[in-house]
Design a protein around this motif. Structure first.
Motif, PDB file in Angstrom:
ATOM      1  N   LEU A 153       5.743  -2.000  -6.967  1.00 23.14           N
ATOM      2  CA  LEU A 153       4.477  -2.723  -7.097  1.00 23.14           C
ATOM      3  C   LEU A 153       4.514  -3.620  -8.333  1.00 23.14           C
ATOM      4  O   LEU A 153       5.030  -3.222  -9.380  1.00 23.14           O
ATOM      5  CB  LEU A 153       3.315  -1.747  -7.207  1.00 23.14           C
ATOM      6  CG  LEU A 153       3.006  -0.919  -5.957  1.00 23.14           C
ATOM      7  CD1 LEU A 153       1.971   0.152  -6.261  1.00 23.14           C
ATOM      8  CD2 LEU A 153       2.517  -1.820  -4.833  1.00 23.14           C
TER       9      LEU A 153
ATOM     10  N   THR B  20      -2.403  -3.771 -10.253  1.00 21.15           N
ATOM     11  CA  THR B  20      -1.463  -4.082  -9.185  1.00 21.15           C
ATOM     12  C   THR B  20      -2.265  -4.330  -7.905  1.00 21.15           C
ATOM     13  O   THR B  20      -3.486  -4.083  -7.875  1.00 21.15           O
ATOM     14  CB  THR B  20      -0.433  -2.947  -8.999  1.00 21.15           C
ATOM     15  OG1 THR B  20       0.583  -3.390  -8.099  1.00 21.15           O
ATOM     16  CG2 THR B  20      -1.084  -1.677  -8.444  1.00 21.15           C
TER      17      THR B  20
ATOM     18  N   TRP C 260      -5.440  -0.398  -8.631  1.00 17.64           N
ATOM     19  CA  TRP C 260      -4.805  -0.916  -7.412  1.00 17.64           C
ATOM     20  C   TRP C 260      -5.881  -1.633  -6.611  1.00 17.64           C
ATOM     21  O   TRP C 260      -6.914  -1.048  -6.271  1.00 17.64           O
ATOM     22  CB  TRP C 260      -4.189   0.224  -6.615  1.00 17.64           C
ATOM     23  CG  TRP C 260      -3.558  -0.172  -5.310  1.00 17.64           C
ATOM     24  CD1 TRP C 260      -2.309  -0.662  -5.113  1.00 17.64           C
ATOM     25  CD2 TRP C 260      -4.149  -0.077  -4.003  1.00 17.64           C
ATOM     26  NE1 TRP C 260      -2.070  -0.889  -3.780  1.00 17.64           N
ATOM     27  CE2 TRP C 260      -3.182  -0.546  -3.076  1.00 17.64           C
ATOM     28  CE3 TRP C 260      -5.389   0.337  -3.529  1.00 17.64           C
ATOM     29  CZ2 TRP C 260      -3.438  -0.600  -1.712  1.00 17.64           C
ATOM     30  CZ3 TRP C 260      -5.645   0.280  -2.158  1.00 17.64           C
ATOM     31  CH2 TRP C 260      -4.667  -0.177  -1.264  1.00 17.64           C
TER      32      TRP C 260
ATOM     33  N   ASN D 271      -2.360  -4.945  -3.278  1.00 19.97           N
ATOM     34  CA  ASN D 271      -1.763  -4.573  -1.993  1.00 19.97           C
ATOM     35  C   ASN D 271      -1.154  -5.796  -1.312  1.00 19.97           C
ATOM     36  O   ASN D 271      -1.138  -6.903  -1.877  1.00 19.97           O
ATOM     37  CB  ASN D 271      -2.774  -3.839  -1.108  1.00 19.97           C
ATOM     38  CG  ASN D 271      -3.777  -4.767  -0.435  1.00 19.97           C
ATOM     39  OD1 ASN D 271      -3.817  -5.978  -0.691  1.00 19.97           O
ATOM     40  ND2 ASN D 271      -4.610  -4.221   0.419  1.00 19.97           N
TER      41      ASN D 271
ATOM     42  N   THR E 149       0.851  -1.190   0.000  1.00 18.84           N
ATOM     43  CA  THR E 149       0.000   0.000   0.000  1.00 18.84           C
ATOM     44  C   THR E 149       0.885   1.239   0.000  1.00 18.84           C
ATOM     45  O   THR E 149       1.562   1.517   1.002  1.00 18.84           O
ATOM     46  CB  THR E 149      -0.921   0.027   1.230  1.00 18.84           C
ATOM     47  OG1 THR E 149      -1.738  -1.140   1.239  1.00 18.84           O
ATOM     48  CG2 THR E 149      -1.808   1.270   1.215  1.00 18.84           C
TER      49      THR E 149
END
Length: 405
Positions: free
Chosen positions: A262, A292, A234, A294, A218
């Protein structure tokens, strides 16, 4: 039922500390769902042998116990036995002229809970669910008004609601048992369709050798260059509750991608929740877009010539117990899954055609079961709404319970 009385004339706060009685009285807790009962019956952790509970409050059978932090959500009830409760709870003695069953129904009715919500003191607003350190002060509670009813009227209402809510609760329990049975049937369908996982030394491959596995992070929220005008999807672990992921609600910038290292995850990858205490942990979905992720979400990108993505999804869903075991052996705490466990998972890799057939079979079979589960969940929600509306109408005199008794 137009006359009313302030609750301060019906209730009086008690603040008796347990002292030596903490050794003999049961520890009680309060919930939105089931009111007051023994803590161990609620599935919560029981007291430690060395835990000092002498400062806990004593409640007697028939006392009203309120979780002040969640009172605005209906977390209160009548104590079914003598016990001790958290010192942050409020304990109130009920006037002998009041039917405690009626009082409980009145205080947990929708209209009363809404009034409590407006009286909660804390930072934030209850309508947004973001109050920090909320409390319902007892002075505010006792300033509220209740219908002024005779003991006989209270009893008639309580008897009616006992009878009707029992019927509704029985229906809900039946639907919940049906859901459990359907989920077990679904689990068996999936387990029986997936080839058995091989043991060590059987010659099967580890998942990490035929896939690319990892997770992301994150980016710091205060770094505006990571988020403002971002156009790279994301994803967090909540997406595993979707059948497939074809969109995103948050986006990061190319700067975040580079500086936070990432990963770019390809369409056709399987996403697996690593944490979430059952709500997302171990659940999986297929990614339809480039994105992408977390740190709480693992991606499993298959070698195209070895895996059918739909089959890989079902394989991982059937491997949850093995993944938990491997994660714990690798030192994972609190039951979380790890990317390393995914890499070490030993798997059988059928032909692409066989994988495709198994995946289509499971899609078809589980969709029928999922539809039945969704219907039962809808019936439960309707029953709960009916229960809440019935209680509110009865305690506020919107229906004459004598006519429907």
């Amino acid at each position: 039922m137009n006359d009313s009385v302030r609750l301060k004339w019906l209730l009086s706060e008690s603040d008796v500390r347990a002292g030596a009685e903490a050794e003999v009285l049961p520890l009680l807790s309060v919930s939105i769902s089931w009111g007051v009962r023994r803590r161990e019956a609620a599935g919560a952790t029981t007291r430690a042998a060395s835990e000092d509970l002498s400062n806990y409050k004593v409640c007697r059978v028939g006392d009203l116990v309120i979780n002040r932090m969640r009172a605005f959500q209906g977390a209160l009830g009548i104590a079914p036995e003598d016990g001790i409760v958290s010192p942050d709870y409020a304990v109130l003695t009920v006037d002998p002229s009041i039917d405690s069953r009626w009082l409980n129904y009145f205080l947990t009715s929708g209209s009363t809970v809404s009034t409590m919500a407006s009286l909660v003191r804390g930072i934030g607003g209850t309508e947004a669910g973001n109050v920090r350190t909320p409390r319902l002060n007892m002075a505010d509670l006792l300033s509220m008004v209740a219908p002024l009813l005779s003991a006989a009227e209270q009893c008639v209402i309580a008897d009616y609601l006992d009878r009707e809510t029992t019927r509704i609760d029985t229906l809900i329990e039946e639907q919940q048992r049906l859901i459990e049975m359907l989920r077990e049937r679904r689990r068996l369908v999936v387990t029986n369709a997936i080839p058995p996982r091989p043991s060590l030394g059987s010659g099967a491959d580890k998942l990490g050798r035929t896939t690319r596995i990892g997770n992301g992070s994150t980016p710091r929220r205060e770094k505006t260059e990571y988020w403002d005008s971002g156009d790279i999807p994301w994803l967090n672990s909540s997406v595993v509750n979707q059948a497939r992921v074809s969109s995103a609600v948050e986006f990061v910038t190319a700067t975040a991608l580079a500086e936070c290292h990432l990963p770019i995850v390809s369409p056709g990858s399987v996403l697996v929740g690593l944490t979430g205490q059952g709500k997302t942990r171990g659940m999986a979905t297929i990614l339809d877009i480039e994105a992408t992720v977390n740190q709480h979400l693992a991606y499993v990108t298959p070698d195209r010539g070895r895996w059918w993505p739909g089959y890989l999804l079902w394989l991982l869903a059937a491997s949850y117990d093995d993944l938990r075991r491997i994660s714990e052996e690798n030192g994972s705490t609190k039951g979380g899954l790890t990317c390393e466990a995914l890499k070490q998972l030993r798997v059988v890799i059928p032909s692409i055609e066989e994988q495709r057939q198994i995946a289509f079979h499971l899609d078809e079979q589980t969709s029928k079961t999922d539809a039945l589960i969704a219907e039962s969940e809808r019936l439960i929600e309707l029953a709960r709404e009916r229960r809440s509306a019935l209680i509110t109408a009865a305690v506020n005199g919107q229906i004459d319970v004598r006519e429907v008794a």
